[in-house]
Write a protein that holds these residues in place. Structure first.
Motif, short mmCIF file in Angstrom:
data_model
loop_
_atom_site.label_atom_id
_atom_site.label_comp_id
_atom_site.label_asym_id
_atom_site.label_seq_id
_atom_site.Cartn_x
_atom_site.Cartn_y
_atom_site.Cartn_z
N GLY A 81 0.96 -1.28 -0.08
CA GLY A 81 0.01 -0.01 -0.07
C GLY A 81 0.82 1.14 0.12
N THR A 87 0.32 5.13 0.44
CA THR A 87 -0.63 6.34 0.90
C THR A 87 0.18 7.58 1.15
OG1 THR A 87 -2.62 6.68 2.14
CG2 THR A 87 -0.75 5.49 3.36
N LYS A 120 2.75 9.96 -4.99
CA LYS A 120 2.56 8.54 -5.04
C LYS A 120 2.75 7.71 -6.31
CE LYS A 120 -1.43 9.41 -3.01
NZ LYS A 120 -1.01 10.96 -3.09
N GLU A 154 -2.31 2.42 -4.71
CA GLU A 154 -2.26 3.88 -4.27
C GLU A 154 -3.43 4.35 -3.73
OE1 GLU A 154 -0.88 6.74 -7.45
OE2 GLU A 154 -1.90 8.19 -6.46
N THR A 155 -3.39 4.94 -2.55
CA THR A 155 -4.38 5.72 -2.03
C THR A 155 -4.09 6.94 -1.44
OG1 THR A 155 -4.28 4.69 0.06
CG2 THR A 155 -5.54 3.60 -1.34
N GLY A 191 -4.08 8.99 1.45
CA GLY A 191 -4.09 8.60 2.96
C GLY A 191 -5.01 9.59 3.75
N GLU A 216 -9.35 4.91 3.52
CA GLU A 216 -8.05 4.50 2.99
C GLU A 216 -7.48 3.96 4.13
OE1 GLU A 216 -9.60 7.61 2.60
OE2 GLU A 216 -9.42 7.24 0.23
N ALA A 258 -5.59 0.26 3.31
CA ALA A 258 -4.27 0.09 3.74
C ALA A 258 -4.30 -1.35 4.42
CB ALA A 258 -3.72 1.44 4.63
N THR A 317 2.84 -1.30 4.31
CA THR A 317 2.10 0.17 3.96
C THR A 317 3.21 1.14 4.04
OG1 THR A 317 -0.13 -0.35 4.99
CG2 THR A 317 0.46 1.88 4.64
N VAL A 375 -3.50 6.68 9.94
CA VAL A 375 -2.83 6.38 8.75
C VAL A 375 -1.26 6.14 9.26
CG1 VAL A 375 -2.13 7.34 6.70
CG2 VAL A 375 -4.17 7.75 7.23
#
Ligand SMILES: Nc1nc2c(ncn2[C@@H]2O[C@H](COP(=O)(O)OP(=O)(O)OP(=O)(O)O)[C@@H](O)[C@H]2O)c(=O)[nH]1
Ligand SMILES: [Mg+2]
Length: 291
Positions: free
Chosen positions: A16, A18, A25, A111-112, A114, A119, A123, A129, A148
């Protein structure tokens, strides 16, 4: 289809990535994918609800390389940008990972952005992550969503070509020193310039190290249990809801209740209680019929 694919899964290393919008990213993902491809590894890329499409900034900055990646049959890139889909974004991403894993992707990069609960849940899908930070957000490290921060196994300070990278590093170090870790892994803090690829091999080797780390096995099991617990609950909720609607709520029933609500003759909580009570699912009724 997912039922049939499932037995073929469990092999992918799910990574992950983020971080805040524009942190780099996509650029980092693209460089990491390039490195993995260089060692012949099949890569799946999921960009979940990107603030800019995956083909946005990154492809403009590095069009040729990205094109190479997207024309490479060993890379599958997919954007998922629709919020509000039934069951939510996290379950959809979960299923997408299942498909990529079954398709033989040994590495799946997600890809997120965060920022939200979605998210954090996405993750949790990942085996590892990476939180991408950038210079100039020194004090903001504190305000970064705690959830996060806690799920990060690796901190990457991208755009280290800009001033202020040391400052962020200090903030993260300070923050880590007061964050209790649930395992022995000490999250490393790495600096990168994703646009040039500087520092990317070090990220890759830390990812490998994390994967190989003995601690990770127990961590992996723990995370997998948590992930499947969430997934099972979500599936149960969705299936029960659909079953209830289809089997227990006659056509027009919902519509028929609206007037009372609009005119405040009753409240929605009572309506829901009544609807469940009047359905065959009502616990009280079942008890009566068996006694
Ligand atoms: N100076 C500098 N610019 C970078 C670096 N990495 C990425 N960029 C630039 O930053 C911009 C955003 O990069 P992206 O990779 O699209 O960032 P992102 O985090 O994927 O952005 P969103 O998906 O929109 O949240 C692009 O113009 C990149 O070229 C870096 O290390 N240094
Ligand atoms: Mg992006």
């Amino acid at each position: 289809m997912l039922k049939r694919l499932f037995p073929k899964t469990g092999h992918a290393y799910v990574i992950g990535i983020t971080g805040s919008p524009g942190a780099g990213k996509s650029t980092l993902v693209e460089k990491l994918a390039g490195e993995y491809r260089a060692s012949g590894i099949q890569v799946g890329i999921l960009a979940v609800d990107p603030t800019s499409p995956f083909s946005g900034g990154a492809i403009l900055g590095d069009r040729i390389r990205m094109q190479n990646l997207s024309m490479d049959s060993g890379v599958y890139i997919r954007s998922m940008a629709t919020r509000g889909m039934l069951g939510g974004l996290a379950p959809a991403a979960h299923d997408a990972v299942t498909v990529l894993d079954a398709a033989g992707c040994q590495v799946v990069l997600i890809e997120t952005v965060g920022v939200g609960q979605d998210e954090v849940e996405i993750a949790r899908l990942a085996d590892v992550t990476v939180l991408v930070l950038v210079p100039g957000m020194g004090d903001d490290v504190q305000t970064f969503k705690a959830g996060v921060m806690e799920i990060a196994d690796l901190f990457v300070i991208n755009k280290s070509d800009r001033p202020g990278a040391e400052r962020v590093e200090q903030e993260v170090t300070a923050m880590l020193s007061i964050t209790p870790r649930v395992n022995d892994w000490q999250p490393p803090i790495l600096k990168t310039v994703a646009t040039t690829g500087e520092g990317v091999p070090a990220v890759l080797s830390k990812l490998d190290e994390f994967k190989a780390c003995g601690e990770r096995e127990t961590l992996k099991v723990k995370r997998a249990r948590e992930r499947w617990r969430l997934r099972l609950m979500a599936l149960l909720r969705q299936n029960l809801f659909e079953k209830f609607l289809a089997e227990q709520i006659p056509d027009g029933e919902i519509e028929a209740r609206l007037d009372d609500l609009v005119n405040h003759r009753t409240d929605p909580y009572t309506v829901v209680d009544d609807m469940i009570e009047e359905s065959r699912w009502a616990p009280a009724k079942n008890l009566k019929s068996t006694s």
